[in-house]
Design a protein around this motif. Structure first.
Motif, PDB file in Angstrom:
ATOM      1  N   ALA A 122       0.841  -1.190   0.000  1.00 27.98           N
ATOM      2  CA  ALA A 122       0.000   0.000   0.000  1.00 27.98           C
ATOM      3  C   ALA A 122       0.885   1.252   0.000  1.00 27.98           C
ATOM      4  CB  ALA A 122      -0.915  -0.006   1.212  1.00 27.98           C
ATOM      5  N   TYR A 123       0.476   2.254  -0.771  1.00 27.56           N
ATOM      6  CA  TYR A 123       1.218   3.503  -0.826  1.00 27.56           C
ATOM      7  C   TYR A 123       0.232   4.661  -0.999  1.00 27.56           C
ATOM      8  CZ  TYR A 123       0.470   3.262  -5.900  1.00 27.56           C
ATOM      9  OH  TYR A 123      -0.103   3.184  -7.146  1.00 27.56           O
ATOM     10  N   LEU A 124       0.696   5.859  -0.687  1.00 25.70           N
ATOM     11  CA  LEU A 124      -0.129   7.046  -0.869  1.00 25.70           C
ATOM     12  C   LEU A 124       0.267   7.713  -2.182  1.00 25.70           C
ATOM     13  CD1 LEU A 124      -2.318   8.760   0.563  1.00 25.70           C
ATOM     14  CD2 LEU A 124      -0.447  10.212   1.400  1.00 25.70           C
ATOM     15  N   TYR A 125      -0.698   7.816  -3.081  1.00 26.19           N
ATOM     16  CA  TYR A 125      -0.442   8.409  -4.391  1.00 26.19           C
ATOM     17  C   TYR A 125      -0.129   9.896  -4.250  1.00 26.19           C
ATOM     18  CZ  TYR A 125      -1.269   9.996  -9.182  1.00 26.19           C
ATOM     19  OH  TYR A 125      -1.143  10.554 -10.431  1.00 26.19           O
ATOM     20  N   GLU A 126       0.934  10.329  -4.925  1.00 27.80           N
ATOM     21  CA  GLU A 126       1.320  11.734  -4.904  1.00 27.80           C
ATOM     22  C   GLU A 126       0.846  12.400  -6.187  1.00 27.80           C
ATOM     23  OE1 GLU A 126       5.472  12.146  -4.207  1.00 27.80           O
ATOM     24  OE2 GLU A 126       5.446  11.032  -2.311  1.00 27.80           O
ATOM     25  N   LEU A 127       0.135  13.510  -6.036  1.00 31.02           N
ATOM     26  CA  LEU A 127      -0.422  14.201  -7.192  1.00 31.02           C
ATOM     27  C   LEU A 127       0.682  14.721  -8.100  1.00 31.02           C
ATOM     28  CD1 LEU A 127      -3.313  16.303  -5.569  1.00 31.02           C
ATOM     29  CD2 LEU A 127      -3.421  14.037  -6.616  1.00 31.02           C
ATOM     30  N   THR A 128       0.482  14.545  -9.402  1.00 28.53           N
ATOM     31  CA  THR A 128       1.420  15.065 -10.389  1.00 28.53           C
ATOM     32  C   THR A 128       1.001  16.480 -10.796  1.00 28.53           C
ATOM     33  OG1 THR A 128       0.134  14.217 -12.255  1.00 28.53           O
ATOM     34  CG2 THR A 128       1.754  12.724 -11.251  1.00 28.53           C
ATOM     35  N   ASP A 129       1.859  17.148 -11.567  1.00 29.15           N
ATOM     36  CA  ASP A 129       1.511  18.474 -12.090  1.00 29.15           C
ATOM     37  C   ASP A 129       0.275  18.382 -12.984  1.00 29.15           C
ATOM     38  OD1 ASP A 129       3.649  19.543 -10.763  1.00 29.15           O
ATOM     39  OD2 ASP A 129       4.988  19.516 -12.513  1.00 29.15           O
ATOM     40  N   GLU A 130       0.183  17.293 -13.741  1.00 28.76           N
ATOM     41  CA  GLU A 130      -0.986  17.099 -14.613  1.00 28.76           C
ATOM     42  C   GLU A 130      -2.256  16.964 -13.778  1.00 28.76           C
ATOM     43  OE1 GLU A 130      -2.621  14.023 -18.083  1.00 28.76           O
ATOM     44  OE2 GLU A 130      -0.589  13.802 -17.257  1.00 28.76           O
ATOM     45  N   ASP A 131      -2.170  16.222 -12.662  1.00 22.29           N
ATOM     46  CA  ASP A 131      -3.326  16.096 -11.765  1.00 22.29           C
ATOM     47  C   ASP A 131      -3.751  17.473 -11.252  1.00 22.29           C
ATOM     48  OD1 ASP A 131      -3.374  13.312 -11.961  1.00 22.29           O
ATOM     49  OD2 ASP A 131      -1.983  13.074 -10.278  1.00 22.29           O
ATOM     50  N   THR A 132      -2.773  18.266 -10.865  1.00 24.62           N
ATOM     51  CA  THR A 132      -3.074  19.595 -10.337  1.00 24.62           C
ATOM     52  C   THR A 132      -3.759  20.463 -11.389  1.00 24.62           C
ATOM     53  OG1 THR A 132      -1.154  19.448  -8.865  1.00 24.62           O
ATOM     54  CG2 THR A 132      -2.078  21.635  -9.230  1.00 24.62           C
ATOM     55  N   MET A 133      -3.285  20.389 -12.622  1.00 20.06           N
ATOM     56  CA  MET A 133      -3.899  21.148 -13.708  1.00 20.06           C
ATOM     57  C   MET A 133      -5.331  20.686 -13.947  1.00 20.06           C
ATOM     58  SD  MET A 133      -1.716  23.416 -14.910  1.00 20.06           S
ATOM     59  CE  MET A 133      -2.102  23.724 -16.629  1.00 20.06           C
ATOM     60  N   ASP A 134      -5.541  19.384 -13.927  1.00 24.82           N
ATOM     61  CA  ASP A 134      -6.892  18.852 -14.123  1.00 24.82           C
ATOM     62  C   ASP A 134      -7.830  19.360 -13.035  1.00 24.82           C
ATOM     63  OD1 ASP A 134      -6.126  17.490 -16.373  1.00 24.82           O
ATOM     64  OD2 ASP A 134      -5.870  15.553 -15.358  1.00 24.82           O
ATOM     65  N   MET A 135      -7.341  19.401 -11.810  1.00 25.08           N
ATOM     66  CA  MET A 135      -8.172  19.853 -10.702  1.00 25.08           C
ATOM     67  C   MET A 135      -8.497  21.353 -10.821  1.00 25.08           C
ATOM     68  SD  MET A 135      -6.259  17.742  -7.628  1.00 25.08           S
ATOM     69  CE  MET A 135      -7.304  18.347  -6.315  1.00 25.08           C
ATOM     70  N   MET A 136      -7.546  22.118 -11.367  1.00 26.70           N
ATOM     71  CA  MET A 136      -7.742  23.558 -11.478  1.00 26.70           C
ATOM     72  C   MET A 136      -8.676  23.929 -12.623  1.00 26.70           C
ATOM     73  SD  MET A 136      -3.843  24.951 -10.826  1.00 26.70           S
ATOM     74  CE  MET A 136      -4.300  26.606 -11.358  1.00 26.70           C
ATOM     75  N   PHE A 137      -8.486  23.304 -13.776  1.00 28.46           N
ATOM     76  CA  PHE A 137      -9.171  23.766 -14.980  1.00 28.46           C
ATOM     77  C   PHE A 137     -10.297  22.848 -15.464  1.00 28.46           C
ATOM     78  CE2 PHE A 137      -4.879  25.621 -15.179  1.00 28.46           C
ATOM     79  CZ  PHE A 137      -5.222  26.967 -15.220  1.00 28.46           C
ATOM     80  N   GLU A 138     -10.332  21.634 -14.999  1.00 29.65           N
ATOM     81  CA  GLU A 138     -11.375  20.708 -15.458  1.00 29.65           C
ATOM     82  C   GLU A 138     -12.283  20.263 -14.324  1.00 29.65           C
ATOM     83  OE1 GLU A 138      -9.916  17.479 -17.787  1.00 29.65           O
ATOM     84  OE2 GLU A 138      -8.480  18.723 -18.891  1.00 29.65           O
TER      85      GLU A 138
END
Length: 338
Positions: A122-138
């Motif tokens: 088990a591991y904790l997923y770390e958000l990527t820059d792409e994830d951050t962009m998706d959260m901001m704009f989509e």
């Protein structure tokens, strides 16, 4: 491990038959009503929610009762009414699931189920820059961050109609992470035409005939196993107990027929007939149990007569094995064996 078991393992590796360790567990992991199914499947992972509790190391070491109290403080009763159940599922996901365990995940309405093998802790997923962009704009939400990587076993998720019906009750169970150990044999025979576990070799054939199956034809096919074992016994001089071959069958044709044996001799018989029926592209030249030579080219004619070296074998044995081969071909056609 005995010499005979070592020889069996060697053959299994040669014919690429899965060897399932005794400590492998089976799990049914939900996909938030199917919402996360494609994310899990194409991302090659499984995950669990409750993202306010994302300290994996803390979950590992905290007693379940203490974790339940923490969940009660973290979530309101309106958000989560069963903190004890959540604590148990978090502990299962983080502590109990192991690498190489087999998991099932359902699509929406459980129309399809994907089967995979756990490949990470088990591991904790770390958000990527792409994830951050998706959260901001989509306006995308990246959640279910507690994850484990998965290698999918089948080429694609299986339709519900292609899954052993005895697995289906697991979809009505409650919880995000549910033990499926009680369904392990049904899962295995859905996934593998042959497998080895706990000292037993399992060979699964599928009768696809939709009309009533002839008892005469099925009995004729079954007798092929015992006739071949008689020849094996004569050639090797080793006594074979025919009660060592067991089988399970669903007589709601179409359905599976599962042959099971702990016997080294019947392992050879099952391997030969199953490989012949499946038409596998396999070449073997192995000395088995230091008693006889197992040699065959599956793509050549006359498989069964090549099961043993010609040395010490007379024409009578060859003729009898040819008869068995013909009977198997007849049964394959009549019973629509896959």
């Amino acid at each position: 491990m005995t010499t005979e078991q070592q020889d069996i393992i060697k053959i299994l590796h040669e014919i690429e038959t899965p060897i399932i360790d005794d400590d492998v567990n089976y799990w049914f992991i939900r996909t938030n009503g199917g919402e996360k199914f494609e994310d899990f499947y194409f991302g090659k992972y499984v995950a669990i929610g409750w993202d306010k509790c994302n300290d994996i190391e803390h979950i590992k070491v905290t007693k379940q009762e203490d974790l339940k109290l923490e969940i009660e403080r973290t979530y309101t009763k309106e958000e989560e009414s069963r903190p004890g159940s959540i604590a148990a599922q978090l502990k299962n996901f983080v502590n109990e699931i192991k690498i190489n365990d087999i998991i099932l995940i359902p699509s929406s309405n459980c129309d399809r189920i994907a089967f995979g093998k756990i490949t990470s802790d088990a591991y904790l997923y770390e958000l990527t820059d792409e994830d951050t962009m998706d959260m901001m704009f989509e306006d995308a939400e990246i959640d279910f961050l507690k994850r484990r990587n998965v290698e999918w076993i089948t080429n694609e998720p299986l339709k519900r109609s292609k899954i052993d019906p005895l697995i289906i009750p697991i979809i009505y169970s409650h919880g995000a992470v549910v033990s499926a150990n009680n369904y392990s044999s049904f899962i295995n025979r859905t996934l593998f035409p042959n497998y080895y576990r706990g000292g037993a070799f399992h060979s699964i054939l599928r009768i696809e005939k939709k009309d009533n199956v002839s008892a005469y034809e099925f009995n004729k096919f079954l007798n092929c196993y015992f006739e071949l074992s008689d020849i094996l016994s004569e050639i090797t001089g080793e006594s074979i107990n025919k009660e060592d071959l067991k089988f399970k069958a669903s007589f709601n044709s179409p359905g599976p027929v599962e042959f099971i044996t702990y016997s080294a001799s019947f392992f050879i018989v099952l391997s030969a007939i199953t490989l012949f029926l499946n038409g596998a592209n396999v070449n073997l030249d192995i000395n088995v149990f230091n008693k006889f030579h197992f040699k065959t080219d599956i793509q050549s004619d006359g498989l069964l007569k090549k099961l043993f070296d010609k040395k010490g074998k007379d024409n009578e044995h060859e003729e009898r094995m040819k008869e068995i081969e013909n009977k198997i071909n007849d049964s394959k056609k009549e019973l629509e064996i896959k």
